[in-house]
Design a protein around this motif. Structure first.
Motif, PDB file in Angstrom:
ATOM      1  N   ALA A 111       3.060  -1.501   4.324  1.00 34.88           N
ATOM      2  CA  ALA A 111       2.788  -0.089   4.074  1.00 34.88           C
ATOM      3  C   ALA A 111       4.067   0.576   3.590  1.00 34.88           C
ATOM      4  O   ALA A 111       5.141   0.351   4.148  1.00 34.88           O
TER       5      ALA A 111
ATOM      6  N   SER B 224       1.273   5.194  -0.080  1.00 30.60           N
ATOM      7  CA  SER B 224       0.582   6.438   0.212  1.00 30.60           C
ATOM      8  C   SER B 224       1.588   7.555   0.423  1.00 30.60           C
ATOM      9  O   SER B 224       2.760   7.310   0.718  1.00 30.60           O
TER      10      SER B 224
ATOM     11  N   ALA C  20      -7.645  -2.063  -1.232  1.00 28.39           N
ATOM     12  CA  ALA C  20      -6.703  -2.750  -0.337  1.00 28.39           C
ATOM     13  C   ALA C  20      -7.383  -3.905   0.388  1.00 28.39           C
ATOM     14  O   ALA C  20      -6.837  -5.008   0.477  1.00 28.39           O
TER      15      ALA C  20
ATOM     16  N   GLY D 182       4.684   4.329   2.972  1.00 25.50           N
ATOM     17  CA  GLY D 182       4.177   5.685   2.942  1.00 25.50           C
ATOM     18  C   GLY D 182       5.172   6.693   3.451  1.00 25.50           C
ATOM     19  O   GLY D 182       6.025   6.382   4.281  1.00 25.50           O
TER      20      GLY D 182
ATOM     21  N   ASP E  79      -2.165   5.675  -3.614  1.00 23.40           N
ATOM     22  CA  ASP E  79      -3.246   6.616  -3.328  1.00 23.40           C
ATOM     23  C   ASP E  79      -3.372   7.744  -4.349  1.00 23.40           C
ATOM     24  O   ASP E  79      -4.430   7.942  -4.905  1.00 23.40           O
TER      25      ASP E  79
ATOM     26  N   ALA F 176      -0.946   4.815   5.114  1.00 25.04           N
ATOM     27  CA  ALA F 176      -0.603   3.488   4.589  1.00 25.04           C
ATOM     28  C   ALA F 176      -0.660   2.434   5.692  1.00 25.04           C
ATOM     29  O   ALA F 176      -1.205   1.342   5.497  1.00 25.04           O
ATOM     30  N   GLU F 177      -0.115   2.752   6.852  1.00 21.36           N
ATOM     31  CA  GLU F 177      -0.105   1.795   7.964  1.00 21.36           C
ATOM     32  C   GLU F 177      -1.517   1.527   8.474  1.00 21.36           C
ATOM     33  O   GLU F 177      -1.873   0.384   8.777  1.00 21.36           O
ATOM     34  N   SER F 178      -2.342   2.563   8.562  1.00 19.04           N
ATOM     35  CA  SER F 178      -3.716   2.387   9.039  1.00 19.04           C
ATOM     36  C   SER F 178      -4.553   1.555   8.076  1.00 19.04           C
ATOM     37  O   SER F 178      -5.327   0.691   8.496  1.00 19.04           O
TER      38      SER F 178
ATOM     39  N   ALA G 247      -3.366  -0.650   5.946  1.00 19.77           N
ATOM     40  CA  ALA G 247      -2.844  -2.024   6.047  1.00 19.77           C
ATOM     41  C   ALA G 247      -3.426  -2.729   7.272  1.00 19.77           C
ATOM     42  O   ALA G 247      -3.828  -3.898   7.194  1.00 19.77           O
TER      43      ALA G 247
ATOM     44  N   LEU H  52       0.851  -1.178   0.000  1.00 20.09           N
ATOM     45  CA  LEU H  52       0.000   0.000   0.000  1.00 20.09           C
ATOM     46  C   LEU H  52       0.891   1.234   0.000  1.00 20.09           C
ATOM     47  O   LEU H  52       1.639   1.464   0.951  1.00 20.09           O
TER      48      LEU H  52
END
Length: 134
Positions: free
Chosen positions: A39, A12, A105, A41, A73, A18-20, A22, A10
């Motif tokens: 992630a 971003s 995602a 990002g 994104d 990105a972490e959220s 994922a 992911l």
């Protein structure tokens, strides 16, 4: 399929986003083994932006031999992934998937976690464009 499941990256402009996403996707895909998701990002100094190095490292981290689906994104994240693909700097069978970031995602990770091949993972993510909310 060679190796394990398709990996998901992911990409971003924000490490937190990105972490959220994922974390959300992994939580919603749970119920069995979850395919690898990473992630990628933000910039190396913690700012907003994209980092080719972070994206390439994340792709290598999730690569199990069945391919890597990358979902980005916004503009420069897409362009950075395209440049990495053009320069052959990502694992074999890496693919940028045209999909909405959050819904794509989740759909991609659910499909990958069920053992779907890369084409089916990409299709599941792309079909998320059809999700209507009103």
């Amino acid at each position: 399929m060679s190796g394990g499941p398709v990996g998901i990256v992911l990409v971003s402009h924000s490490a937190q986003v990105a972490e959220s996403v994922a974390e959300l996707a992994a939580g919603l895909a749970a119920g069995g083994a979850v395919a690898p998701v990473a992630a990628a990002g933000g910039t190396a100094d913690g700012g907003l932006g994209t980092s080719a190095e972070r994206i390439a490292a994340a792709a290598r981290e999730v690569d199990r031999g069945a391919g890597v689906a990358l979902i980005a994104d916004l503009g420069s994240a897409v362009l950075t992934v395209k440049a990495l693909l053009a320069d052959d700097e990502l694992p074999p069978r890496s693919r940028l998937v045209d999909a909405p970031f959050v819904e794509g995602a989740v759909a991609a990770l659910v499909a990958a976690s069920s053992g779907a091949p890369l084409d089916a993972v990409a299709a599941a993510a792309q079909e998320a464009y059809d999700y209507r909310k009103g």
